[in-house]
Design an enzyme around this catalytic site. Structure first.
Site, PDB file in Angstrom:
ATOM      1  N   LYS A  80     -18.430  23.972 -30.516  1.00 23.34           N
ATOM      2  CA  LYS A  80     -17.406  24.498 -29.615  1.00 23.34           C
ATOM      3  C   LYS A  80     -18.001  25.548 -28.659  1.00 23.34           C
ATOM      4  O   LYS A  80     -17.768  25.514 -27.456  1.00 23.34           O
ATOM      5  CB  LYS A  80     -16.280  25.128 -30.439  1.00 23.34           C
ATOM      6  CG  LYS A  80     -15.269  25.900 -29.653  1.00 23.34           C
ATOM      7  CD  LYS A  80     -14.419  24.993 -28.810  1.00 23.34           C
ATOM      8  CE  LYS A  80     -13.562  25.783 -27.835  1.00 23.34           C
ATOM      9  NZ  LYS A  80     -12.882  24.900 -26.890  1.00 23.34           N
ATOM     10  N   CYS A 125     -11.649  30.406 -22.107  1.00 21.00           N
ATOM     11  CA  CYS A 125     -12.673  29.747 -22.942  1.00 21.00           C
ATOM     12  C   CYS A 125     -14.084  29.970 -22.391  1.00 21.00           C
ATOM     13  O   CYS A 125     -14.898  30.636 -23.020  1.00 21.00           O
ATOM     14  CB  CYS A 125     -12.394  28.255 -23.038  1.00 21.00           C
ATOM     15  SG  CYS A 125     -11.018  27.868 -24.122  1.00 21.00           S
TER      16      CYS A 125
HETATM   17  N1  LIG Z   1      -5.379  27.221 -25.502  1.00 20.12           N
HETATM   18  C1  LIG Z   1      -6.449  26.466 -25.360  1.00 20.12           C
HETATM   19  O1  LIG Z   1      -6.552  25.695 -24.396  1.00 20.12           O
HETATM   20  C2  LIG Z   1      -7.571  26.479 -26.371  1.00 20.12           C
HETATM   21  C3  LIG Z   1      -8.560  25.498 -26.289  1.00 20.12           C
HETATM   22  C4  LIG Z   1      -9.574  25.480 -27.238  1.00 20.12           C
HETATM   23  C5  LIG Z   1      -9.590  26.448 -28.236  1.00 20.12           C
HETATM   24  N2  LIG Z   1      -8.621  27.406 -28.300  1.00 20.12           N
HETATM   25  C6  LIG Z   1      -8.693  28.371 -29.391  1.00 20.12           C
HETATM   26  O2  LIG Z   1      -7.600  28.141 -30.283  1.00 20.12           O
HETATM   27  C7  LIG Z   1      -7.178  29.376 -30.856  1.00 20.12           C
HETATM   28  C8  LIG Z   1      -5.699  29.574 -30.609  1.00 20.12           C
HETATM   29  O3  LIG Z   1      -5.496  29.641 -29.218  1.00 20.12           O
HETATM   30  P1  LIG Z   1      -4.062  29.519 -28.542  1.00 20.12           P
HETATM   31  O4  LIG Z   1      -4.300  29.329 -27.085  1.00 20.12           O
HETATM   32  O5  LIG Z   1      -3.206  28.556 -29.285  1.00 20.12           O
HETATM   33  O6  LIG Z   1      -3.496  31.003 -28.816  1.00 20.12           O
HETATM   34  P2  LIG Z   1      -2.005  31.536 -28.564  1.00 20.12           P
HETATM   35  O7  LIG Z   1      -2.138  32.981 -28.294  1.00 20.12           O
HETATM   36  O8  LIG Z   1      -1.281  30.652 -27.611  1.00 20.12           O
HETATM   37  O9  LIG Z   1      -1.284  31.331 -29.997  1.00 20.12           O
HETATM   38  C9  LIG Z   1      -1.671  31.966 -31.146  1.00 20.12           C
HETATM   39  C10 LIG Z   1      -0.416  32.203 -32.012  1.00 20.12           C
HETATM   40  O10 LIG Z   1      -0.860  32.738 -33.256  1.00 20.12           O
HETATM   41  C11 LIG Z   1       0.081  33.727 -33.673  1.00 20.12           C
HETATM   42  N3  LIG Z   1      -0.586  34.575 -34.665  1.00 20.12           N
HETATM   43  C12 LIG Z   1      -1.449  35.598 -34.488  1.00 20.12           C
HETATM   44  N4  LIG Z   1      -1.877  36.074 -35.657  1.00 20.12           N
HETATM   45  C13 LIG Z   1      -1.274  35.341 -36.626  1.00 20.12           C
HETATM   46  C14 LIG Z   1      -1.317  35.338 -38.043  1.00 20.12           C
HETATM   47  N5  LIG Z   1      -2.088  36.202 -38.716  1.00 20.12           N
HETATM   48  N6  LIG Z   1      -0.524  34.462 -38.698  1.00 20.12           N
HETATM   49  C15 LIG Z   1       0.255  33.569 -38.035  1.00 20.12           C
HETATM   50  N7  LIG Z   1       0.325  33.519 -36.684  1.00 20.12           N
HETATM   51  C16 LIG Z   1      -0.437  34.390 -35.996  1.00 20.12           C
HETATM   52  C17 LIG Z   1       0.491  34.405 -32.402  1.00 20.12           C
HETATM   53  O11 LIG Z   1       1.738  35.062 -32.542  1.00 20.12           O
HETATM   54  C18 LIG Z   1       0.555  33.208 -31.422  1.00 20.12           C
HETATM   55  O12 LIG Z   1       1.856  32.638 -31.375  1.00 20.12           O
HETATM   56  C19 LIG Z   1      -8.079  30.443 -30.229  1.00 20.12           C
HETATM   57  O13 LIG Z   1      -9.166  30.682 -31.073  1.00 20.12           O
HETATM   58  C20 LIG Z   1      -8.545  29.804 -28.945  1.00 20.12           C
HETATM   59  O14 LIG Z   1      -9.780  30.330 -28.522  1.00 20.12           O
HETATM   60  C21 LIG Z   1      -7.604  27.434 -27.389  1.00 20.12           C
END
Ligand SMILES: NC(=O)c1ccc[n+]([C@@H]2O[C@H](COP(=O)([O-])OP(=O)(O)OC[C@H]3O[C@@H](n4cnc5c(N)ncnc54)[C@H](O)[C@@H]3O)[C@@H](O)[C@H]2O)c1
Length: 410
Positions: free
Chosen positions: A207, A261
């Site tokens: 990743k 990212c």
């Molecule tokens: N959004 C993208 O396009 C994308 C792409 C690839 C990888 N990622 C990775 O995926 C992961 C999540 O990203 P995202 O965009 O979905 O984030 P986001 O901020 O949209 O969602 C994360 C959610 O997790 C919740 N949260 C935080 N701590 C928590 C806990 N301890 N228990 C339960 N819920 C909790 C938050 O309230 C939030 O609703 C990150 O590591 C990100 O780097 C995201």
């Protein structure tokens, strides 16, 4: 674990977690979504969504109504736990912040049962899955290591998440072969593309390397733009002609690199492998420097204008988003550049066709027509489609960092 229809606990219901939860539910598996934000949980349980993603609202509504998806703030029991919480980096040193992942895993610990599978999807530094495995063993010595753990990175494009979740190949790395095998069984429920088995450390690095690779290639293009500027060469023509070589494919320069990212993940490698990751670090620095360099160019043009006309120019920032044709401002170099100009006391209006003016207050948003009419300096910062080939009056000073109007490709 009941392999046929496991009960799935999705921890974190954001841009990744919610579409994944809904998709898994649509395959007839019961999904319990957990989020620390009660507002998110309430919204989902009403069959609504809190994020923007095409086709997701309808799917979530249906899954909630049919009883396959429910959200909660309390960690429930289940067969498969999937962690998709944020992993930001902090401060000047870009230290990866694993506190959300750790907190999620600590909450899973008391609910863990023998034979369960825990998957981490959050973008994570190498070794995170092993660390979280050790943490679970420490918190639950009674299980005697009788549970499985894997890492599976996410590579979806916002706006196409539901499609890409099903159609993108994935690398899946367990902490042992049985974990990898079980994780692959889980993803088979909704992924139609290839699932490649590996180990957890490699999957974590895959990743990070994907995004570092894009960053390094963009840095090369950005460096060429600096060199070309000094050499009196049109960088767009240069790249266009170099790319006529059958084995050369140089990307396009711009005002820097943004988004949540590519601009962040390479730091996870640099932080842990600082002696080795010299190219990756330099690429990050070049891409950040390009924003400062472009801001300096606009500032100098403004000073020249003032000297010539005896008044401050009005500058139009053409585009604020972090890449073309979206409204996402996260880590946007165009927005950073516009802010730098404003902080220098320059008068800036912005044209951002993807944002609604009444929902955005930091810069005065004007239409492209108004900008061409009123502004003295037109700075193209994002290559939005509506800017392409725009006719800018000869009297205006144009700074085109994204080839909106400069060079028609041959
Ligand atoms: N959004 C993208 O396009 C994308 C792409 C690839 C990888 N990622 C990775 O995926 C992961 C999540 O990203 P995202 O965009 O979905 O984030 P986001 O901020 O949209 O969602 C994360 C959610 O997790 C919740 N949260 C935080 N701590 C928590 C806990 N301890 N228990 C339960 N819920 C909790 C938050 O309230 C939030 O609703 C990150 O590591 C990100 O780097 C995201």
């Amino acid at each position: 674990m009941k392999q046929d229809k496991p009960v799935v606990v999705m921890v974190g219901l954001g841009y990744i977690g919610l579409p994944t939860a809904a998709l898994v539910a649509s395959r007839g598996l019961h999904v319990k979504g957990v989020d620390v934000n009660p507002g998110v949980v309430e919204t989902i349980n009403q069959g609504k969504i809190h994020i923007v993603e095409p086709d997701l609202a309808g799917l979530v509504k249906r899954m909630v109504e049919e009883g396959y998806l429910e959200a909660t703030t309390e960690m429930p029991e289940g067969d498969v736990f999937v962690v998709a919480v944020p992993t930001p980096s902090r401060g000047e040193e870009h230290v990866p912040d694993l506190s959300y992942v750790e907190s999620a895993v600590r909450n899973v610990a008391p609910k863990l049962r023998r034979g369960n599978l825990v998957i981490i999807e959050s973008t994570s530094p190498v070794g995170t899955t092993e660390k979280m495995h050790a943490l679970l063993n420490e918190l639950r010595p009674d299980l005697e290591g009788d549970f499985h753990m894997a890492y599976c990175p996410e590579r979806v494009l916002p706006g196409r998440v539901l499609y890409e979740l099903q159609h993108n190949d994935r690398a899946i790395g367990g902490i042992d072969e049985e974990s990898t095998r079980r994780a692959i069984d889980f993803y088979r429920h909704f992924v139609k593309a290839e699932l490649y088995p590996t180990n957890a450390r490699t999957a974590e690095m895959v990743k990070l390397v994907e995004n570092a690779s894009r960053d390094v290639q963009i840095a090369f293009a950005n460096e060429l733009s600096l060199i070309s500027d000094k050499a009196g060469i049109n960088v767009w023509e240069l790249i266009d002609l170099a790319n006529k070589h059958p084995r050369v494919n140089i990307l396009r320069p711009g005002t820097g690199v943004g988004g949540h990212c590519i601009a962040i993940d390479p730091w996870f490698i640099v932080h842990d492998y600082s002696d080795e990751a010299r190219l990756i670090r330099t690429a990050r620095e070049i891409n950040n420097y390009k924003t400062l360099w472009a801001a300096e160019k606009v500032k100098n043009a403004a000073l020249e204008f003032e000297k010539e006309h005896g008044r401050k120019p009005l500058i139009a920032a053409m585009g604020l988003a972090f890449k073309p044709d979206i409204d996402d401002l996260r880590e946007s170099p165009a927005l950073a550049l516009a802010r730098m100009l404003k902080a220098q006391g320059l008068d800036v209006v912005a044209v951002e066709p993807n944002l609604e003016g009444d929902r955005y207050e930091e810069f005065q948003l004007v239409t492209a027509g108004e900008a061409l009419d009123k502004a003295d300096i037109i700075a193209f910062l994002v290559a939005h489609t509506p800017f392409k080939g725009m006719k800018v009056p000869e009297s205006k000073k144009v700074l085109d960092f994204v080839n909106a109007v400069t060079y028609p490709a041959k």
